[in-house]
Design an enzyme around this catalytic site. Structure first.
Site, short mmCIF file in Angstrom:
data_model
loop_
_atom_site.label_atom_id
_atom_site.label_comp_id
_atom_site.label_asym_id
_atom_site.label_seq_id
_atom_site.Cartn_x
_atom_site.Cartn_y
_atom_site.Cartn_z
N ASP A 155 -3.26 12.67 -36.88
CA ASP A 155 -2.75 12.60 -37.96
C ASP A 155 -1.12 13.10 -36.91
O ASP A 155 -1.72 14.09 -36.30
CB ASP A 155 -2.61 13.51 -39.30
CG ASP A 155 -3.72 13.22 -40.09
OD1 ASP A 155 -3.79 11.82 -40.31
OD2 ASP A 155 -4.23 14.00 -40.61
N ASP A 169 -2.14 6.64 -43.60
CA ASP A 169 -2.21 7.37 -44.80
C ASP A 169 -0.72 6.60 -45.73
O ASP A 169 -1.17 6.15 -47.45
CB ASP A 169 -1.90 8.18 -44.79
CG ASP A 169 -2.97 9.36 -43.88
OD1 ASP A 169 -4.33 8.47 -44.36
OD2 ASP A 169 -3.18 10.32 -43.52
#
Length: 227
Positions: A155, A169
């Site tokens: 991330d 995401d």
């Protein structure tokens, strides 16, 4: 009529059908509904774009940043922050990484099975976004450290007072949001609204279907064109 002309031995068209007409098979009914290939291609194209963007940005982050590094982009609204997430969104379930791997495998397979059923551009885009995002994070689970099936997802997109996330995401959230909108509008996977009848697949004039008896027989052809 010329009396030397041989008599016509062709059976009367109103009587028993001639052998030629009898040997012609009736037209078989078509399938219930043929779904154009473009919907499947749209879904797969969206999935490929999302997957490629996700993996390329993760490769860039891993190659150019160290874990925990923060790079301001549009301060104070947006920054890059390298973080490896062993769990789901908001770092939920960090001790059950393998569970999320299984869930993503099931979701990806289920979405691939819908490719031939989608007949709506909106649903094609929505399912393509979800499929691309699921495959992007699934690749991390399978191939990244610390082990196969328990890899940590990369991330890097950081917003104020919000969880760090990635392209996959974002695609999944966008796809699910679009699915909710389509559902609320009553648009089904086949592109029809709730209560809308199916499109006819038979002849365009139901009062006069096309049958072998509608075609002129040899005798009638001779009467029309042989005189």
């Amino acid at each position: 009529m010329n009396e030397h002309q041989p008599a016509d031995t062709t059976p009367d068209p109103d009587g028993d059908p001639s052998p030629a007409a009898d040997s012609t098979p009736a037209t078989a009914p078509g399938p219930a509904r043929r779904i154009p290939v473009r919907y499947a291609l749209t879904m797969l194209a969206c999935a490929l774009i999302v997957y490629s963007a996700d993996q390329l940005t993760k490769w860039w982050v891993v190659s150019t940043m160290t874990e925990g590094q923060v790079t301001p982009v549009l301060p104070p609204l947006l920054s890059w922050r390298f973080f490896r997430n062993p769990g789901a969104a908001f770092s939920i379930g960090t001790d059950y990484t393998w569970v999320f791997t299984i869930i993503m495998v099931v979701v990806s397979v289920a979405l691939l099975l819908q490719v031939r059923k989608v007949a709506s551009r909106g649903w094609s885009v929505a399912l393509g976004l979800v499929l691309g995002g699921a495959l992007g994070n699934l690749t991390d689970r399978l191939l990244r450290e610390p082990s196969f099936g328990q890899g940590h997802v990369v991330d890097f997109i950081a917003l104020p007072n919000f969880a760090i996330f990635n392209i996959a995401d974002s695609a999944v959230v966008s796809g699910v949001t679009l699915i909710c909108i389509l559902t609320l509008r009553g648009i089904g996977l086949d592109g029809r609204r709730d209560g809308e009848p199916a499109k006819p697949t038979g002849p365009t004039d139901p009062a006069k279907p096309t049958t072998p008896t509608d075609r002129p027989g040899p005798a009638q052809d001779r009467d029309d064109h042989g005189r």
